[in-house]
Design a protein around this motif. Structure first.
Motif, short mmCIF file in Angstrom:
data_model
loop_
_atom_site.label_atom_id
_atom_site.label_comp_id
_atom_site.label_asym_id
_atom_site.label_seq_id
_atom_site.Cartn_x
_atom_site.Cartn_y
_atom_site.Cartn_z
N PHE A 67 -64.09 90.80 -4.33
CA PHE A 67 -63.84 91.03 -2.90
C PHE A 67 -62.56 91.83 -2.67
O PHE A 67 -62.21 92.09 -1.52
N ARG A 68 -61.87 92.17 -3.77
CA ARG A 68 -60.63 92.97 -3.69
C ARG A 68 -59.63 92.33 -2.73
O ARG A 68 -59.07 92.96 -1.84
N LEU A 69 -59.39 91.04 -2.93
CA LEU A 69 -58.49 90.29 -2.06
C LEU A 69 -57.05 90.44 -2.52
O LEU A 69 -56.76 90.42 -3.72
N PHE A 70 -56.15 90.56 -1.57
CA PHE A 70 -54.72 90.51 -1.85
C PHE A 70 -54.03 89.98 -0.61
O PHE A 70 -54.65 89.84 0.46
N GLN A 71 -52.77 89.65 -0.73
CA GLN A 71 -52.04 89.02 0.37
C GLN A 71 -50.96 89.94 0.91
O GLN A 71 -50.21 90.55 0.14
N LEU A 72 -50.89 90.02 2.23
CA LEU A 72 -49.86 90.80 2.91
C LEU A 72 -48.83 89.87 3.52
O LEU A 72 -49.17 88.79 4.01
N SER A 73 -47.59 90.30 3.51
CA SER A 73 -46.52 89.59 4.22
C SER A 73 -46.14 90.45 5.42
O SER A 73 -45.66 91.57 5.29
N ASP A 74 -46.42 89.92 6.61
CA ASP A 74 -46.22 90.69 7.84
C ASP A 74 -45.30 89.90 8.78
O ASP A 74 -45.76 89.19 9.68
N ARG A 75 -43.99 89.99 8.54
CA ARG A 75 -43.02 89.28 9.38
C ARG A 75 -42.68 90.13 10.60
O ARG A 75 -42.48 91.36 10.48
N SER A 76 -42.58 89.47 11.75
CA SER A 76 -42.31 90.20 12.99
C SER A 76 -40.93 90.86 12.96
O SER A 76 -40.69 91.85 13.66
N SER A 77 -40.02 90.34 12.14
CA SER A 77 -38.67 90.90 12.08
C SER A 77 -38.60 92.16 11.22
O SER A 77 -37.60 92.89 11.26
N ASP A 78 -39.64 92.43 10.43
CA ASP A 78 -39.63 93.60 9.55
C ASP A 78 -40.39 94.77 10.19
O ASP A 78 -41.32 94.56 10.97
N ARG A 79 -39.98 95.97 9.81
CA ARG A 79 -40.66 97.17 10.32
C ARG A 79 -41.74 97.66 9.38
O ARG A 79 -42.29 98.74 9.56
N PHE A 80 -42.02 96.87 8.37
CA PHE A 80 -43.01 97.27 7.37
C PHE A 80 -43.86 96.06 6.99
O PHE A 80 -43.52 94.92 7.29
N VAL A 81 -44.97 96.34 6.35
CA VAL A 81 -45.85 95.30 5.81
C VAL A 81 -45.73 95.32 4.29
O VAL A 81 -45.84 96.37 3.67
N GLU A 82 -45.52 94.15 3.71
CA GLU A 82 -45.30 94.05 2.26
C GLU A 82 -46.54 93.46 1.59
O GLU A 82 -47.11 92.48 2.06
N VAL A 83 -46.95 94.07 0.49
CA VAL A 83 -48.01 93.49 -0.34
C VAL A 83 -47.35 92.41 -1.19
O VAL A 83 -46.67 92.70 -2.17
N ALA A 84 -47.57 91.17 -0.79
CA ALA A 84 -46.84 90.06 -1.40
C ALA A 84 -47.50 89.52 -2.66
O ALA A 84 -46.82 89.00 -3.55
N SER A 85 -48.83 89.63 -2.76
CA SER A 85 -49.54 89.06 -3.92
C SER A 85 -50.63 90.00 -4.37
O SER A 85 -51.43 90.48 -3.56
N ILE A 86 -50.68 90.26 -5.67
CA ILE A 86 -51.67 91.16 -6.25
C ILE A 86 -52.46 90.40 -7.31
O ILE A 86 -52.35 89.17 -7.43
#
Length: 515
Positions: free
Chosen positions: A402-421
């Motif tokens: 399913f090509r799953l991965f996790q994003l970290s999307d904090r409202s305080s950040d201006r970017f989205v981080e790929v937190a888990s691969i």
């Protein structure tokens, strides 16, 4: 060796009749019970038209349902889109009851009648009967008689009190259905005899409401010793069993203005909400189980020479449509398809039990290579809901598929981080995050009745335990609070409290919103 018809095939054309349905049912039942070891309620198959299916859609899928304007509105909406060709209808509808009732569309081809019989009458049926949530929180043997009572009771109330008065109560009760279930303590079992007896008493003595008693009580002086006031608050919370998570239950038992027939309407809505609660918590498992069962059965019948190649292609095409998972950038992407995820995980469990890799043995030592995949599946179907099922059985192989991965999307950040691969630590994090997204209790607003001074201002004080900083939409929040006030009869206040720090985030009340 399975018994065959003269031709060897269960059916040859697309048309069906009841003799052909019966022959196909017997063959499906043999595979389901004898080879797969499924345990099901007695089955009752009903053939319905497309219009009857639309009607069932509009009344939350129940064969017996009281009348309400919202059901008619949804019927008109579904019918419009169906007639225009914007959407199709379900091939079947199944009721969690004993006997288990499965409605088949008369427009289905014979091949589709066989598929949906396997899917609903054996897949869903087995899950309803054996999963712990349904066993503990619903009563399949009583729901149909209760719905018959509910339909007749609402009709009597409309005749006696008027349609407008009844719909006003139902409107408010429907608005609170998500907050009208017990999540942590088991509700009492339905009893048709007790239900009818209580309803009879309420209709006969409805003029004897106890709200009149409260109107005669003197008001307590506002200036009281703080210590005494705190003791009084503690005592009344104990008496009222506060805090209370089930708003409909609290209003039904403690509202000072509702008449007995109105309380019974609240209870009807609350029972229906409780009945559907396990289905919201097991969407992936329930549909995955039914899909896996129908796929296994039709393939077995094909291997036995009882389904022809042409019909098998039709069945596989329908199956592929059910488990199709659009990519995230596809215009058709609706989120993760529960049929697709559930079916993929159950096929994966079958693979791990029979042909495990070293990775599988590391992740699932309890059943990898045990050879008994059906026993492993039956155990999973019986003892899990979506959250725990994903947390325990989602494998790296399915996550890669399913090509799953996790994003970290904090409202305080201006970017989205790929937190888990896709590495060992990443697989665990992705699995936990996906499991949490299916935790209904964690993702629904946690709103509880915290206090009410019945001898004072009688204001109903609610608390919203705010998680992860997610607040309620103001428009729907205020509208819902007006419904609560309608049922309570006095002002209602709501305080949003941060679940971690205990800090009050916001406060609102019906008194302020009406100014």
């Amino acid at each position: 060796m399975a018994r065959r018809t003269t031709s060897g095939l269960l059916f040859q054309g697309s048309d069906w009749n009841f003799a052909t349905l019966s022959r196909a049912y017997d063959a499906i039942e043999q595979v389901a019970l004898e080879e797969m070891g499924l345990s099901v309620y007695p089955n009752q198959l009903e053939i319905i038209t497309s219009e009857q299916m639309l009607d069932a859609y509009s009344s939350v899928g129940m064969p017996l349902m009281y009348q309400h304007w919202s059901f008619g509105k949804r019927f008109a909406y579904e019918e419009h889109h169906y007639r225009k060709g914007h959407r199709g209808l379900a091939y079947e509808l199944v009721i969690n009851s004993n006997p288990c009732i499965t409605y088949l569309m008369e427009e289905n081809t014979m091949a589709m009648q066989a598929l949906v019989t396997a899917h609903a009458a054996f897949g869903h049926n087995h899950f309803f009967k054996n999963n712990y949530l349904f066993r503990q929180w619903t009563d399949a043997g009583a729901i149909l008689s209760y719905m018959d009572f509910a339909k007749k009771y609402v009709t009597k109330c409309e005749e006696r009190h008027g349609t407008a008065a009844v719909e006003a109560i139902l409107d408010s009760a429907h608005a609170l259905m998500d907050q009208g279930v017990f999540r942590y303590r088991r509700p009492p079992r339905l009893s048709s005899e007790k239900v009818r007896e209580r309803a009879r008493e309420r209709l006969e003595y409805e003029e004897q409401t106890y709200s009149d008693l409260w109107r005669t009580l003197p008001q307590v002086a506002e200036s009281r010793d703080p210590a005494e006031a705190e003791r009084d608050a503690s005592e009344r919370k104990k008496v009222l069993n506060l805090p209370e998570e089930n708003l409909l239950y609290f209003l039904e038992k403690h509202s000072l203005i509702l008449e007995p027939w109105q309380r019974e309407l609240l209870r009807i809505v609350r029972v229906i909400a409780q009945y559907f609660s396990p289905q919201r918590q097991t969407k992936v498992m329930n549909e995955g189980c039914a899909t896996f069962v129908h796929y296994t059965i039709i393939n077995r019948l094909y291997d036995q020479g009882r389904i022809g190649e042409g019909h098998m292609l039709e069945l596989l095409q329908s199956h592929s449509n059910v488990v199709f998972q659009p990519d995230f950038n596809d215009r058709r992407y609706p989120g993760i398809n529960p049929y697709a995820l559930g079916f993929a995980m159950m096929q994966d469990i079958q693979r791990i039990a029979t042909e495990p890799t070293e990775e599988d043995r590391d992740w699932f030592p309890s059943f990898a290579g045990n050879g008994d995949w059906m026993e492993t599946l039956r155990d999973a179907w019986a003892n899990h809901r979506d959250e725990s099922f994903i947390l325990q059985y989602l494998s790296p192989a399915v996550m890669r598929k399913f090509r799953l991965f996790q994003l970290s999307d904090r409202s305080s950040d201006r970017f989205v981080e790929v937190a888990s691969i896709h590495n060992e630590r990443g697989y665990s994090a992705v699995r936990s995050a996906l499991a949490n997204s299916y935790d209904v209790a964690a993702n629904q607003p946690d709103i509880q009745v915290m206090d009410v001074d019945l001898l004072g201002d009688r204001q109903l004080r609610l608390q919203h335990n705010v998680k992860h900083g997610i607040l309620l939409d103001e428009g729907s929040r205020d509208a819902t609070m007006r419904h609560i006030r309608h049922l309570w009869g006095y002002e209602v206040s709501l305080a949003g409290v941060d679940a971690q720090s205990g800090r009050t985030v916001y406060e609102c009340s019906t008194a302020k919103s009406s100014e």
